[in-house]
Design a protein around this motif. Sequence first.
Motif, PDB file in Angstrom:
ATOM      1  N   PRO A 167       1.287   1.316  -8.760  1.00 37.20           N
ATOM      2  CA  PRO A 167       0.567   0.821  -9.941  1.00 37.20           C
ATOM      3  C   PRO A 167      -0.494  -0.225  -9.612  1.00 37.20           C
ATOM      4  N   LEU A 168      -0.200  -1.126  -8.709  1.00 34.27           N
ATOM      5  CA  LEU A 168      -1.187  -2.160  -8.381  1.00 34.27           C
ATOM      6  C   LEU A 168      -2.407  -1.551  -7.695  1.00 34.27           C
ATOM      7  N   GLY A 169      -2.168  -0.599  -6.802  1.00 32.33           N
ATOM      8  CA  GLY A 169      -3.285   0.047  -6.114  1.00 32.33           C
ATOM      9  C   GLY A 169      -4.193   0.812  -7.055  1.00 32.33           C
ATOM     10  N   VAL A 170      -3.603   1.475  -8.050  1.00 34.64           N
ATOM     11  CA  VAL A 170      -4.403   2.228  -9.015  1.00 34.64           C
ATOM     12  C   VAL A 170      -5.267   1.279  -9.841  1.00 34.64           C
ATOM     13  N   PRO A 174      16.159  -4.327  -5.436  1.00 32.56           N
ATOM     14  CA  PRO A 174      16.892  -3.081  -5.704  1.00 32.56           C
ATOM     15  C   PRO A 174      17.428  -2.903  -7.118  1.00 32.56           C
ATOM     16  N   PHE A 175      16.858  -3.577  -8.103  1.00 36.36           N
ATOM     17  CA  PHE A 175      17.371  -3.437  -9.463  1.00 36.36           C
ATOM     18  C   PHE A 175      16.208  -3.349 -10.446  1.00 36.36           C
ATOM     19  N   PRO A 176      16.471  -2.698 -11.617  1.00 38.67           N
ATOM     20  CA  PRO A 176      15.421  -2.574 -12.631  1.00 38.67           C
ATOM     21  C   PRO A 176      15.055  -3.932 -13.205  1.00 38.67           C
ATOM     22  N   PRO A 177      13.861  -4.136 -13.600  1.00 38.66           N
ATOM     23  CA  PRO A 177      12.737  -3.198 -13.644  1.00 38.66           C
ATOM     24  C   PRO A 177      11.926  -3.183 -12.361  1.00 38.66           C
ATOM     25  N   PHE A 178      12.312  -3.998 -11.388  1.00 38.82           N
ATOM     26  CA  PHE A 178      11.483  -4.143 -10.188  1.00 38.82           C
ATOM     27  C   PHE A 178      11.516  -2.915  -9.298  1.00 38.82           C
ATOM     28  N   ASN A 179      12.640  -2.229  -9.208  1.00 39.61           N
ATOM     29  CA  ASN A 179      12.672  -1.030  -8.356  1.00 39.61           C
ATOM     30  C   ASN A 179      11.808   0.093  -8.931  1.00 39.61           C
ATOM     31  N   TRP A 180      11.373  -0.043 -10.194  1.00 42.09           N
ATOM     32  CA  TRP A 180      10.436   0.941 -10.755  1.00 42.09           C
ATOM     33  C   TRP A 180       9.053   0.825 -10.120  1.00 42.09           C
ATOM     34  N   LEU A 181       8.793  -0.284  -9.438  1.00 46.41           N
ATOM     35  CA  LEU A 181       7.504  -0.477  -8.766  1.00 46.41           C
ATOM     36  C   LEU A 181       7.442   0.270  -7.432  1.00 46.41           C
ATOM     37  N   ALA A 182       8.605   0.659  -6.890  1.00 45.92           N
ATOM     38  CA  ALA A 182       8.632   1.401  -5.624  1.00 45.92           C
ATOM     39  C   ALA A 182       8.052   2.789  -5.846  1.00 45.92           C
ATOM     40  N   PRO A 183       7.383   3.345  -4.826  1.00 48.11           N
ATOM     41  CA  PRO A 183       6.800   4.672  -5.010  1.00 48.11           C
ATOM     42  C   PRO A 183       7.880   5.723  -5.243  1.00 48.11           C
ATOM     43  N   THR A 184       7.609   6.641  -6.165  1.00 47.29           N
ATOM     44  CA  THR A 184       8.545   7.729  -6.430  1.00 47.29           C
ATOM     45  C   THR A 184       8.384   8.807  -5.374  1.00 47.29           C
ATOM     46  N   SER A 185       9.385   9.601  -5.226  1.00 53.98           N
ATOM     47  CA  SER A 185       9.339  10.661  -4.207  1.00 53.98           C
ATOM     48  C   SER A 185       8.516  11.837  -4.655  1.00 53.98           C
ATOM     49  N   GLY A 245       0.794  -1.233   0.000  1.00 53.35           N
ATOM     50  CA  GLY A 245       0.000   0.000   0.000  1.00 53.35           C
ATOM     51  C   GLY A 245       0.820   1.273   0.000  1.00 53.35           C
ATOM     52  N   CYS A 246       2.147   1.155   0.111  1.00 50.61           N
ATOM     53  CA  CYS A 246       2.980   2.364   0.130  1.00 50.61           C
ATOM     54  C   CYS A 246       2.771   3.167  -1.153  1.00 50.61           C
ATOM     55  N   GLY A 247       2.539   4.438  -0.987  1.00 49.83           N
ATOM     56  CA  GLY A 247       2.320   5.329  -2.119  1.00 49.83           C
ATOM     57  C   GLY A 247       0.854   5.547  -2.435  1.00 49.83           C
ATOM     58  N   MET A 248      -0.052   4.843  -1.767  1.00 49.05           N
ATOM     59  CA  MET A 248      -1.477   4.978  -2.103  1.00 49.05           C
ATOM     60  C   MET A 248      -2.053   6.336  -1.707  1.00 49.05           C
ATOM     61  N   THR A 249      -1.548   6.963  -0.646  1.00 50.88           N
ATOM     62  CA  THR A 249      -2.047   8.292  -0.287  1.00 50.88           C
ATOM     63  C   THR A 249      -1.707   9.284  -1.390  1.00 50.88           C
ATOM     64  N   ARG A 250      -0.454   9.232  -1.848  1.00 52.18           N
ATOM     65  CA  ARG A 250      -0.050  10.128  -2.936  1.00 52.18           C
ATOM     66  C   ARG A 250      -0.757   9.756  -4.236  1.00 52.18           C
ATOM     67  N   ALA A 251      -0.986   8.459  -4.455  1.00 54.03           N
ATOM     68  CA  ALA A 251      -1.702   8.031  -5.659  1.00 54.03           C
ATOM     69  C   ALA A 251      -3.138   8.541  -5.629  1.00 54.03           C
ATOM     70  N   ALA A 252      -3.793   8.439  -4.481  1.00 52.86           N
ATOM     71  CA  ALA A 252      -5.168   8.942  -4.364  1.00 52.86           C
ATOM     72  C   ALA A 252      -5.209  10.445  -4.609  1.00 52.86           C
ATOM     73  N   ASN A 253      -4.234  11.165  -4.090  1.00 52.29           N
ATOM     74  CA  ASN A 253      -4.173  12.611  -4.322  1.00 52.29           C
ATOM     75  C   ASN A 253      -3.971  12.910  -5.804  1.00 52.29           C
ATOM     76  N   ALA A 254      -3.112  12.136  -6.454  1.00 49.56           N
ATOM     77  CA  ALA A 254      -2.880  12.348  -7.885  1.00 49.56           C
ATOM     78  C   ALA A 254      -4.137  12.063  -8.695  1.00 49.56           C
ATOM     79  N   VAL A 255      -4.881  11.010  -8.320  1.00 52.31           N
ATOM     80  CA  VAL A 255      -6.137  10.708  -9.020  1.00 52.31           C
ATOM     81  C   VAL A 255      -7.135  11.837  -8.811  1.00 52.31           C
ATOM     82  N   LEU A 256      -7.220  12.349  -7.582  1.00 44.51           N
ATOM     83  CA  LEU A 256      -8.132  13.469  -7.319  1.00 44.51           C
ATOM     84  C   LEU A 256      -7.739  14.706  -8.124  1.00 44.51           C
ATOM     85  N   ASP A 257      -6.452  14.855  -8.418  1.00 41.37           N
ATOM     86  CA  ASP A 257      -5.982  15.968  -9.249  1.00 41.37           C
ATOM     87  C   ASP A 257      -6.120  15.663 -10.737  1.00 41.37           C
TER      88      ASP A 257
END
Length: 118
Positions: free
Chosen positions: A53-56, A107-118, A30-42
């Motif tokens: 991505p999975l949460g969206v 910690p390596f691509p492409p899997f680290n692309w799934l981590a939430p961005t800052s 669920g990490c990043g879902m608060t920011r994802a929800a805010n982005a969807v609201l925007d």
Amino acid sequence: MATWLLMTGGPSAMPWTCLLHDLTGLHCPGCGMTRAANAVLDGNVAAAFRFNPLGVILLPLALVALVPEVLGWLRGCPPAWRFPLGTRGAWVLAWLVIGFAVLRNLPFPPFNWLAPTS
């Protein structure tokens, strides 16, 4: 309440953080879902997808499954339609979420692309 906080102050207005990430540095599913929800609201679905991505993908499906259940509960009768998940679907969903949690912490691509961005 959470929607109001997101719409008025953005993700930084939320009073909580991810305990797992705070204690271990690992990203939960669920990490990043608060920011994802805010982005969807925007209206920025691309940014939301970068946060979780999975949460969206799963959040709209969860709403489709939850709305008939809540309406049935409010009416005091069984829902007219139920999301046909079943036992096998529940197991697939559980393994999907567990796999996503593991992969987004590699910690390596492409899997680290799934981590939430800052």
